[in-house]
Scaffold this active site. Structure first.
Site, PDB file in Angstrom:
ATOM      1  N   GLU A   1       0.804  -1.217   0.000  1.00 58.52           N
ATOM      2  CA  GLU A   1       0.000   0.000   0.000  1.00 58.52           C
ATOM      3  C   GLU A   1       0.838   1.269   0.000  1.00 58.52           C
ATOM      4  O   GLU A   1       0.386   2.319  -0.468  1.00 58.52           O
ATOM      5  CB  GLU A   1      -0.930   0.050   1.231  1.00 58.52           C
ATOM      6  N   ILE A   2       2.030   1.224   0.536  1.00 55.44           N
ATOM      7  CA  ILE A   2       2.870   2.422   0.592  1.00 55.44           C
ATOM      8  C   ILE A   2       3.168   2.959  -0.803  1.00 55.44           C
ATOM      9  O   ILE A   2       3.474   4.134  -0.970  1.00 55.44           O
ATOM     10  CB  ILE A   2       4.175   2.125   1.366  1.00 55.44           C
TER      11      ILE A   2
END
Length: 497
Positions: free
Chosen positions: A327-328
């Protein structure tokens, strides 16, 4: 064209050039009560120099918007400890125990927002879009309202002083969506790797994360960078953020770039058992991960949550290719690094050190969750605290006791990908499979499969069905340690791992 500042007044430049700062005295002009967007993800890509300047200024009653609030003594944790924060708007609070203490004591307002929704709120603000609709949080406390933002001061019964409000609901093509409003900051302090003298920015690794969205969503933007280069030093098609968004540039230094969870490749621990200590008691977790690895098919795009999911790559068939999404802001996550390969600008959503495979790419948080919401992932793997037979899942908060925040989990379970939960069957003797979940839900009817060290459940006709049990257990153990009435598959199998 650029200008070197002498004495500056803090405001949006509205000029054809960016101001290059000699120092960060301008950050100290940010007034009390401001809303500040702070780039970074955990400690990756945070504007360390600007945070320290704010601490020196001692500016109070700030509202900060960031994915999370740093750690106990780094990142935004510095401002929290200094008593400068009134409200934190974030998706995750798990690494900062001081934040949890202040929140439960009623000394701090904490507004928790699903990570993808937070990223889209910022992206929308930068694009002049006041609101948008999303499936994330539908049918949960996010939609219905009531998430505690502030508790009454030192309330033993955790009485709520401020709570989130219900969301407006609309239906599109027969599906329910909730409306979310954009977030615009008064100021943004962000960190990039390099800028040219027009303010065009480039990032390294996964440090783009929320920086790229926040730089576009504030009235005044201060970008600190590691180098400032002349125009033409990097190609026009290599710009990550256009200088149109940037008001002030500062050449920073002395970056710590701390890695919150420094994890090495397994070979490092095998070669240096005394030098490197690795978490023990992994037997059950490895067993779960090994069984889960059988669910992976060649070519899949997969998101792995923190904890047990991160163990799965070690048990995959080496002849298949899996594209791991984090997700980063990356697709193509590789192995953990060898000693000396670790970079503070390259971590996953669990803040662990990582490497990237050939063909990988990095991008902003909003782009990352565009992939999630757009249904482009094949499989989501995450943990849980509670599951029921219908596939409801809770994994982000225990009211009054523990606040992690939903992070990206709500977005991921609402994405339309297959949702696989990996977890221990019980927690300290307590059942995790329940007739009705008692904790605030991450998503309702979202779980497709659950794998524990004792059993495998697969959703069929809207309910979880027991399809496999471990070779060293029996049906009666599973029945006794599962809080809902078992539906057992006619072709119940045993797995031996």
């Amino acid at each position: 064209m650029f200008a070197l500042s002498k004495t500056l007044s803090l405001h949006h430049m509205n000029k054809y050039y960016v101001k290059i700062l000699k120092d960060l005295s301008i950050v100290k002009q940010i007034p009390a009560g401001s809303t500040i967007l702070v780039g970074g993800f955990g400690l990756c890509g945070i504007p360390e120099n600007s945070i320290n300047a704010l601490k020196e200024a001692g500016t109070k009653n700030l509202t900060v918007v960031s994915n999370n609030c740093g750690t106990n003594d780094e990142g935004l944790g510095i401002l929290l400890n200094n008593g400068q924060l009134k409200r934190v708007i974030a998706s995750y609070a798990g690494e900062n125990h001081h934040l949890a203490e202040k929140y439960f004591d009623g000394e701090l307002e904490l507004e928790l927002i699903p990570q993808g929704t937070l990223a889209e709120k910022l992206r929308s603000a930068g694009a002049g879009i006041p609101a948008f609709y999303t499936r994330t949080g539908v049918d949960t406390i996010v939609e219905k309202g009531g998430i505690p933002i502030k508790y009454k001061n030192h309330s033993k019964d955790f009485e709520v002083d401020i709570a989130s409000q219900p969301k407006h609901v609309e239906y599109f093509k027969g599906q329910k969506y909730i409306r979310e409003e954009a977030i615009q900051g008064d100021y943004a302090i962000i960190k990039a790797s390099v800028a040219d003298t027009n303010g065009n920015l480039r990032f390294v690794g996964t440090s783009r994360n929320f920086n790229e969205d926040m730089v576009k969503a504030a009235k005044v933007v201060i970008a600190e960078v590691e180098s400032i280069v002349p125009l033409g030093s990097f190609g026009f098609d290599h710009v990550h953020v256009n200088g149109i968004y940037v008001d002030y540039l500062y050449l920073g230094g002395n970056y710590k770039k701390s890695i919150e969870r420094l994890v090495y490749d397994e070979s490092v621990y095998q070669k240096n058992p005394e030098k490197f200590k690795k978490a023990k008691n992994q037997g059950l977790r490895n067993r779960i991960a090994k069984r889960a690895a059988h669910e992976f098919k060649d070519g899949m795009y997969v998101n792995l949550g923190i904890g047990i999911p991160t163990l799965i790559p070690g048990f995959l068939d080496p002849h298949i290719t899996i594209h791991f999404h984090t997700e980063i802001g990356a697709v193509g996550v590789g192995n953990y690094p060898l000693e000396g390969q670790e970079l503070g600008d390259l971590v996953n959503a669990g803040k662990e050190s990582i490497t990237l495979n050939q063909g990988a790419s990095t991008f902003s948080s909003s782009e990352s969750f565009g992939m999630v919401r757009g249904g482009h992932l094949d499989l989501t793997v995450l943990g849980a605290m509670q599951i029921n037979k219908q596939g409801d899942i809770a994994n982000w908060v225990i009211p009054g006791r523990m606040v992690k925040g939903m992070g990206g989990a709500m977005d991921l379970v609402a994405s339309g990908s297959k949702v696989l939960v990996v977890m221990e069957h019980t927690a300290k003797g307590e059942k995790k499979f329940l007739k009705d979940i008692t904790l605030p839900a991450t998503g309702l009817r979202r779980v497709d499969q659950v794998i524990t060290e004792k059993a495998v459940f697969v959703k069929r006709n809207g309910e979880l069905v027991l399809t496999e049990i471990a070779a060293d257990t029996d049906l009666e153990w599973v029945r006794a340690n599962t809080g809902f009435e078992l539906t057992v598959a006619d072709d119940l199998k045993k797995f031996d791992i």
